[in-house]
Structure formats: structure tokens, C-alpha cells
Write a protein that holds these residues in place. Structure first.
Motif, short mmCIF file in Angstrom:
data_model
loop_
_atom_site.label_atom_id
_atom_site.label_comp_id
_atom_site.label_asym_id
_atom_site.label_seq_id
_atom_site.Cartn_x
_atom_site.Cartn_y
_atom_site.Cartn_z
N MET A 126 51.57 90.02 -20.27
CA MET A 126 51.17 89.44 -19.01
C MET A 126 52.24 88.45 -18.56
O MET A 126 52.84 87.77 -19.38
N PHE A 127 52.42 88.39 -17.28
CA PHE A 127 53.38 87.45 -16.72
C PHE A 127 52.98 87.11 -15.30
O PHE A 127 52.19 87.81 -14.68
N THR A 128 53.52 86.03 -14.81
CA THR A 128 53.24 85.59 -13.45
C THR A 128 54.40 84.72 -12.97
O THR A 128 55.37 84.53 -13.71
N ALA A 129 54.30 84.21 -11.77
CA ALA A 129 55.31 83.30 -11.23
C ALA A 129 54.69 81.92 -11.06
O ALA A 129 53.48 81.78 -10.90
N GLN A 130 55.55 80.91 -11.08
CA GLN A 130 55.11 79.53 -10.90
C GLN A 130 55.97 78.87 -9.82
O GLN A 130 57.20 78.92 -9.89
N PHE A 131 55.30 78.28 -8.83
CA PHE A 131 55.97 77.49 -7.80
C PHE A 131 55.77 76.02 -8.16
O PHE A 131 54.68 75.62 -8.55
N SER A 132 56.81 75.20 -7.99
CA SER A 132 56.73 73.79 -8.39
C SER A 132 57.21 72.85 -7.29
O SER A 132 58.19 72.13 -7.46
N PRO A 133 56.51 72.82 -6.14
CA PRO A 133 56.93 71.88 -5.09
C PRO A 133 56.61 70.45 -5.49
O PRO A 133 55.66 70.19 -6.23
N VAL A 134 57.40 69.53 -5.00
CA VAL A 134 57.13 68.10 -5.21
C VAL A 134 56.25 67.66 -4.04
O VAL A 134 56.69 67.67 -2.89
N LEU A 135 55.01 67.28 -4.36
CA LEU A 135 54.02 66.95 -3.34
C LEU A 135 53.46 65.55 -3.54
O LEU A 135 53.56 64.99 -4.64
N ALA A 136 52.82 65.04 -2.50
CA ALA A 136 52.09 63.79 -2.61
C ALA A 136 50.84 64.03 -3.46
O ALA A 136 50.46 65.18 -3.72
N MET A 137 50.17 62.97 -3.85
CA MET A 137 48.98 63.08 -4.70
C MET A 137 47.86 63.89 -4.04
O MET A 137 47.01 64.44 -4.72
N ASP A 138 47.86 63.98 -2.72
CA ASP A 138 46.82 64.72 -2.01
C ASP A 138 47.27 66.14 -1.64
O ASP A 138 46.71 66.77 -0.76
N SER A 139 48.29 66.64 -2.34
CA SER A 139 48.82 68.01 -2.13
C SER A 139 49.33 68.23 -0.71
O SER A 139 49.10 69.27 -0.10
N THR A 140 50.04 67.24 -0.19
CA THR A 140 50.66 67.35 1.11
C THR A 140 52.16 67.08 0.98
O THR A 140 52.62 66.53 -0.02
N ALA A 141 52.90 67.49 2.01
CA ALA A 141 54.33 67.21 2.10
C ALA A 141 54.63 66.85 3.54
O ALA A 141 53.92 67.27 4.45
N LYS A 142 55.67 66.09 3.74
CA LYS A 142 56.05 65.69 5.10
C LYS A 142 56.25 66.93 5.96
O LYS A 142 56.93 67.87 5.57
N ALA A 143 55.62 66.93 7.12
CA ALA A 143 55.65 68.09 8.01
C ALA A 143 57.05 68.40 8.52
O ALA A 143 57.84 67.50 8.79
N SER A 144 57.32 69.68 8.61
CA SER A 144 58.51 70.27 9.23
C SER A 144 59.84 70.21 8.50
O SER A 144 60.63 71.12 8.67
N PRO A 145 60.19 69.20 7.71
CA PRO A 145 61.52 69.27 7.11
C PRO A 145 61.62 70.40 6.10
O PRO A 145 60.62 70.90 5.58
N MET A 146 62.86 70.78 5.84
CA MET A 146 63.11 71.82 4.85
C MET A 146 62.87 71.24 3.46
O MET A 146 63.13 70.07 3.21
N MET A 147 62.34 72.07 2.57
CA MET A 147 62.09 71.64 1.20
C MET A 147 62.52 72.74 0.25
O MET A 147 62.28 73.93 0.51
N THR A 148 63.16 72.36 -0.85
CA THR A 148 63.57 73.28 -1.90
C THR A 148 62.48 73.29 -2.96
O THR A 148 62.06 72.25 -3.44
N ILE A 149 62.03 74.51 -3.32
CA ILE A 149 60.94 74.66 -4.28
C ILE A 149 61.39 75.54 -5.44
O ILE A 149 61.78 76.69 -5.24
N PRO A 150 61.34 75.01 -6.67
CA PRO A 150 61.65 75.83 -7.84
C PRO A 150 60.59 76.92 -8.01
O PRO A 150 59.40 76.68 -7.79
N VAL A 151 61.02 78.10 -8.41
CA VAL A 151 60.11 79.20 -8.73
C VAL A 151 60.64 79.88 -9.98
O VAL A 151 61.84 80.08 -10.13
N ARG A 152 59.71 80.18 -10.91
CA ARG A 152 60.14 80.83 -12.14
C ARG A 152 59.06 81.77 -12.65
O ARG A 152 57.91 81.69 -12.24
N VAL A 153 59.47 82.66 -13.54
CA VAL A 153 58.55 83.62 -14.14
C VAL A 153 58.05 83.05 -15.45
O VAL A 153 58.82 82.53 -16.25
#
Length: 99
Positions: free
Chosen positions: A1-28
Motif C-alpha cells: 500500500m502507498f499514498t501521497a502526502q501534501f505538507s503545506p505550512v498553514l495557520a493553526m486554523d488550516s488557513t493560508a494567506k489568500a492569493s499568494p503563491m505557495m510551495t507545497i512539499p509532496v511525497r510518496v
């Protein structure tokens, strides 16, 4: 079994500043995490709850997205195929919201 994981850096309430570009790590994760066992990883983003998906380019284990507008969500989909031809698809709807 395998899956992917996204790891965005978010605020404590699972939000991010609207509209700017953000780099998000993704791995298997799982039985195919070593690079030699992964045949392909495709990543997609949706800004309309998964009605329309746009393919993203993966560079050095990261994708770049435009954060959603204030109060709007962003969704991700990853499709992983290993060298044996096994496939896994992960969809995360409203992964986080713009603030």
C-alpha cells in the motif's frame, strides 16, 4: 500500500494567506516510497471543489499553487503508480482555505 502526502505550512486554523503563491512539499509514503519503486507521481489542484482539476508540475518534490481566495478552498489529487503497475489515487477536498 502507498499514498501521497501534501505538507503545506498553514495557520493553526488550516488557513493560508489568500492569493499568494505557495510551495507545497509532496511525497510518496508506504511500500513504494523509495524513488526506484515509484514509476510516476501526478499531482492536480482544484479551486472549485473537484469539478475541474489542473495538472501541476512537480519540481524537487514540491508543487507551487496560488492559494485560494478569502473563504474559498483548495483541493488536491495525487495519482501514484509503482513499478509493478499498482496505482493509488488520493483526493483531498478543501485541504485548506484562504484567509
Amino acid at each position: 500500500m502507498f499514498t501521497a502526502q501534501f505538507s503545506p505550512v498553514l495557520a493553526m486554523d488550516s488557513t493560508a494567506k489568500a492569493s499568494p503563491m505557495m510551495t507545497i512539499p509532496v511525497r510518496v509514503l508506504g511500500s513504494a516510497p523509495r524513488r526506484q519503486n515509484v514509476m510516476s507521481l501526478r499531482v492536480y489542484v482544484s479551486y472549485d471543489g473537484g469539478k475541474n482539476w489542473k495538472a501541476l508540475t512537480i519540481r524537487q518534490g514540491k508543487v507551487v499553487v496560488r492559494n485560494p481566495a478569502v473563504g474559498k478552498g483548495i483541493s488536491f489529487r495525487a495519482e501514484v503508480t509503482d513499478t509493478k503497475g499498482d496505482k493509488a489515487t488520493l483526493s483531498i477536498y478543501d485541504a485548506y482555505r484562504g484567509m
